[in-house]
Design an enzyme around this catalytic site. Structure first.
Site, PDB file in Angstrom:
ATOM      1  CD  GLU A 158      -2.851  -1.286   2.346  1.00 33.99           C
ATOM      2  OE1 GLU A 158      -2.763  -0.434   3.247  1.00 33.99           O
ATOM      3  OE2 GLU A 158      -3.701  -2.200   2.367  1.00 33.99           O
ATOM      4  CD  GLU A 263      -4.381  -8.267   1.713  1.00 36.35           C
ATOM      5  OE1 GLU A 263      -5.308  -7.619   2.235  1.00 36.35           O
ATOM      6  OE2 GLU A 263      -3.189  -7.931   1.798  1.00 36.35           O
TER       7      GLU A 263
HETATM    8  C1  XIL Z   1      -6.072  -6.862   8.356  1.00 35.45           C
HETATM    9  C2  XIL Z   1      -6.258  -8.070   9.264  1.00 35.45           C
HETATM   10  O1  XIL Z   1      -7.072  -9.011   8.592  1.00 35.45           O
HETATM   11  C3  XIL Z   1      -6.899  -7.653  10.561  1.00 35.45           C
HETATM   12  O2  XIL Z   1      -6.942  -8.748  11.475  1.00 35.45           O
HETATM   13  C4  XIL Z   1      -6.105  -6.494  11.189  1.00 35.45           C
HETATM   14  O3  XIL Z   1      -6.795  -6.034  12.328  1.00 35.45           O
HETATM   15  C5  XIL Z   1      -5.948  -5.352  10.198  1.00 35.45           C
HETATM   16  O4  XIL Z   1      -5.350  -5.841   9.014  1.00 35.45           O
HETATM   17  N1  XIL Z   1      -4.952  -5.084   3.727  1.00 35.45           N
HETATM   18  C6  XIL Z   1      -3.868  -5.817   4.172  1.00 35.45           C
HETATM   19  C7  XIL Z   1      -4.024  -6.716   5.318  1.00 35.45           C
HETATM   20  O5  XIL Z   1      -2.820  -5.809   3.511  1.00 35.45           O
HETATM   21  O6  XIL Z   1      -2.845  -6.830   6.074  1.00 35.45           O
HETATM   22  C8  XIL Z   1      -5.166  -6.277   6.226  1.00 35.45           C
HETATM   23  O7  XIL Z   1      -5.331  -7.261   7.226  1.00 35.45           O
HETATM   24  C9  XIL Z   1      -6.430  -6.076   5.414  1.00 35.45           C
HETATM   25  C10 XIL Z   1      -6.221  -5.006   4.384  1.00 35.45           C
END
Ligand code: XIL
Length: 374
Positions: A158, A263
């Protein structure tokens, strides 16, 4: 006498026939998703803390049955693995890697450099030299510890705004765009055999997509190795459109960047302010109309979710020569981060397995896409 010889011969031939007979058909276990897509791309899931600590054996069994790759949801993030400049918390990350090795999974590391879930000591750094040192130490220690064991790293997560400009992260404020190349160079130094990725959300967005390609071309020109793009894939039922995602896959591939969906999940809940993407710092108040399915998912939405997943996997399958991996962000709906983001305390249904670990209609549609004769 002849009778006796004959019956002996019959007996002998029966014995031989028995010895050659195939074993009775065994109950073969149903092929998991990774097996169904084995010739196309890896399929996997992110593992939360409970799964990694072995407090959720059903999720572990599900992962072993269904998937060929894993990503740690939180345990390798900077604030978890290096909370202060000289303390490391290796236990959960070691357990994560050991689980992957035990089951011969493709092990992803997530993530080395990210503005969120970042340790306070890094946020306080203002001097460029000190920031370079912190980056090199962190990446060297973490990627170095698992060198040869972690197969691919989300090196930078990001770094871009949705318009393709650089995000004003702590790293950017102190070092400018130099930090990006440094991160990839340090990662290549520490883990020379690992695949190195740039990962972000809304990577289908044209401006962000073009910004990412420009950024990676610059990193490469400056001597960084970037092996692929992670499109996070936090999607909704009706957007982004399949066409925009497809255009992005094609643009990245044309720039020499294989694509991972890193994701994947599909929210079925109302979206406050038409929020797009996965900006984790955004949080909103809960309200009944924001949480319409607290008990169960209506059939119509269940079906819409199954259709959306079928559309996505048809797209992925069509571009399997450009896609290396598809990872879901979680194992079952019960533990999905989307129950708590962007509004805390909701009941969401974004994954392929329900709260009782049962495959949903969306699972069947993903499996059916793989099994469709072509
Ligand atoms: C999220 C996790 O799933 C949660 O448990 C945590 O509280 C916050 O982060 N983008 C990403 C991930 O790259 O690392 C994030 O994961 C979701 C959004």
């Amino acid at each position: 006498m002849i009778d006796q010889v004959l019956s002996l011969l019959v007996l002998l031939s029966l014995l031989v026939a028995c010895a050659e007979a195939p074993p009775p058909p065994a109950e073969s276990p149903p092929a998991g998703l990774a097996a169904l897509y084995a010739t196309d791309f890896l399929v996997g899931a992110a593992l939360g803390g409970r799964v990694i600590r072995d407090e959720d054996s059903l999720s572990r069994a599900l992962v072993v049955r269904e998937y060929s790759t894993i990503t740690p949801e939180n345990v390798m993030k900077w604030e978890k693995i290096q909370p202060t400049a000289d303390t490391y918390n290796w236990g959960p990350a070691d357990d994560y890697v050991a689980f992957g090795e035990e089951h011969d999974l493709f092990i992803v590391g997530h993530t080395l450099v990210w503005h969120s879930q970042l340790s306070d000591y890094v946020k306080q750094i203002t001097d460029p030299g000190a920031m370079r040192t912190a980056l090199r130490q962190h990446i060297g220690a973490v990627a170095g510890r698992y060198a040869g064991r972690i197969d691919g790293w989300d090196v930078v997560n990001e770094a871009l705004n949705d318009d393709g400009t650089y995000r004003e992260s702590e790293f950017y404020r102190v070092l400018g765009e130099e930090y990006l190349t440094l991160a990839f160079r340090y990662a290549a130094e520490a883990a020379p055999d690992a695949q190195l990725y740039y990962n972000d959300y809304n990577m289908w967005n044209g401006e962000k997509r073009d910004g990412a390609i420009r950024m990676i071309e610059k990193i490469r020109a400056d001597g960084g190795r970037v092996d692929g793009i992670g499109m996070q894939g936090h999607y909704g039922i009706s957007g982004p459109t399949i066409d925009t995602i497809e255009a992005a896959i094609e643009a990245y591939a044309a720039a020499g960047l294989p694509v991972m969906f890193t994701e994947l999940d599909v929210t079925v809940l109302p979206n406050p302010w038409d929020l797009e993407g996965a900006e984790v710092s955004q949080n909103f108040e809960n309200a009944p109309d924001m949480n319409p399915y607290p008990e169960s998912l209506p059939d119509s939405v269940q079906t819409a979710l199954a259709i959306r997943y079928a559309d996505l996997f048809r797209l992925f399958h069509r571009h399997r020569d450009k896609i290396e991996r598809v990872t879901f962000w979680g194992t079952t709906d019960a533990s999905s981060w989307l129950n708590g983001w962007p509004i805390r305390g909701r009941t969401n249904y974004p994954l392929l397995f329900d709260r009782k670990y049962r495959p949903k209609p969306a699972y069947d549609s993903v499996a059916a896409v793989a099994a469709t004769p072509r």
